[in-house]
Design an enzyme around this catalytic site. Structure first.
Site, PDB file in Angstrom:
ATOM      1  N   THR A  73      -5.233   0.407  -1.362  1.00 26.22           N
ATOM      2  CA  THR A  73      -6.068  -0.611  -1.019  1.00 26.22           C
ATOM      3  C   THR A  73      -6.547  -1.207  -2.417  1.00 26.22           C
ATOM      4  O   THR A  73      -6.761  -0.541  -3.371  1.00 26.22           O
ATOM      5  CB  THR A  73      -7.419  -0.237  -0.129  1.00 26.22           C
ATOM      6  N   LYS A 101      -1.403  -5.713  -3.891  1.00 26.55           N
ATOM      7  CA  LYS A 101      -0.211  -6.135  -3.210  1.00 26.55           C
ATOM      8  C   LYS A 101      -0.119  -7.400  -2.783  1.00 26.55           C
ATOM      9  O   LYS A 101       0.835  -8.287  -3.071  1.00 26.55           O
ATOM     10  CB  LYS A 101      -0.574  -5.196  -1.945  1.00 26.55           C
ATOM     11  N   THR A 102      -1.264  -8.069  -2.160  1.00 27.53           N
ATOM     12  CA  THR A 102      -1.285  -9.381  -2.120  1.00 27.53           C
ATOM     13  C   THR A 102      -1.118 -10.406  -2.979  1.00 27.53           C
ATOM     14  O   THR A 102      -0.404 -11.595  -2.962  1.00 27.53           O
ATOM     15  CB  THR A 102      -2.595  -9.871  -1.180  1.00 27.53           C
ATOM     16  N   ASP A 118      -1.808  -6.736   7.642  1.00 23.28           N
ATOM     17  CA  ASP A 118      -3.253  -6.968   7.946  1.00 23.28           C
ATOM     18  C   ASP A 118      -3.284  -7.778   9.149  1.00 23.28           C
ATOM     19  O   ASP A 118      -4.378  -7.729   9.938  1.00 23.28           O
ATOM     20  CB  ASP A 118      -4.436  -7.506   6.864  1.00 23.28           C
ATOM     21  N   PHE A 163      -1.796  -7.584  11.786  1.00 24.57           N
ATOM     22  CA  PHE A 163      -1.558  -6.723  13.306  1.00 24.57           C
ATOM     23  C   PHE A 163      -2.563  -5.786  13.441  1.00 24.57           C
ATOM     24  O   PHE A 163      -2.330  -4.901  14.118  1.00 24.57           O
ATOM     25  CB  PHE A 163      -0.192  -6.335  13.006  1.00 24.57           C
ATOM     26  N   ARG A 177      -1.180  -8.709 -13.864  1.00 23.83           N
ATOM     27  CA  ARG A 177      -0.408  -9.304 -12.930  1.00 23.83           C
ATOM     28  C   ARG A 177       0.735  -9.942 -13.213  1.00 23.83           C
ATOM     29  O   ARG A 177       1.950  -9.581 -12.489  1.00 23.83           O
ATOM     30  CB  ARG A 177      -1.161 -10.449 -12.349  1.00 23.83           C
TER      31      ARG A 177
END
Length: 230
Positions: free
Chosen positions: A11, A15-16, A35, A37, A176
């Site tokens: 978390t 990722k996003t 997320d 789902f 990033r």
């Protein structure tokens, strides 16, 4: 040519952010977020730790997610149009699907669908600090990170590794830009390798059968039967 890429891991590991950057850079790219789902709040159980079990596989409708992936597999172009993704004419035969989520590799029916699996990690202290700066639709109650979130991350990661699921680990402490370029290059290489593997081999023209020594004609040598390759 279809490529399914998983961006999984801890978390608040990035990722996003990574997924969004790849989405903009890759041709005919669609994204599915795990997320999206989550089951309704009233279907999320309270565990022995005293917290609602948001970070367990049972909190997600993974059958619905698998159905969405299969819809993309059946027709990437139709799926792209339905999700507002324009298919590029210069890369019409190449389609990439990115799945973004913290438990991507814990649902066995989907594990083998991935062409590439990435797994972001960050140390405990960094992860806890990042989590504390985020605002969620359902706010974290006091003690959730130490009592539920981090233990579940460790549990599922151990299970993933025990099951022998092969992933490419990514250091979420990198910038990033560095992570983006690392993964983008890897995906582009995968696409290139696939395109070369499926490219037809140019046929060589048959050698003309001229007259042989002594004025006769050479008889063609019989070729041995070759076994089929898989």
């Amino acid at each position: 040519m279809k490529l399914i890429v998983g961006i999984g891991g801890v978390t608040n590991g990035g990722k996003t952010t990574l997924t969004n950057s790849l989405f903009k850079a890759l041709p005919n790219c669609c994204v599915i977020h795990q997320d999206d789902f989550f089951k309704p709040q009233d279907q999320i159980a309270v565990g022995e730790d005293g917290f609602k079990q948001w970070d367990v596989l049972e909190s997600l409708d993974m059958e619905a997610m698998l159905g969405t992936v299969r819809a993309w597999l059946r027709s990437p172009q139709k799926f792209a149009r339905a999700h507002g993704v324009s298919v590029r004419p210069d890369a019409a035969d190449t389609h990439v699907l990115i799945l973004d989520g913290f438990l991507l590799y814990s649902y066995r029916p989907m594990v083998d669908l991935y062409s590439r699996r990435y797994f972001l990690t960050v140390p405990y202290e960094e992860c806890k600090w990042r989590r504390s700066t985020r605002s969620y639709t359902v706010p974290d109650p006091p003690g959730l990170f130490d009592g539920h979130v981090w233990p579940m991350y460790q549990k599922y990661r151990r299970e993933m590794e025990a099951d022998g699921v092969e992933v490419v680990y990514l250091d979420g402490m990198k910038s990033r830009e560095e992570l983006f370029h690392q993964v983008l290059e890897d995906i582009q290489n995968s696409l290139l390798n696939r395109s070369q593997a499926v490219a037809p081999t140019p046929a060589h023209p048959a050698r003309p059968q001229g007259p042989g020594l002594g004025g006769g004609h050479r008889a063609a040598r019989p070729t041995a039967a070759q076994p089929d390759t898989v």
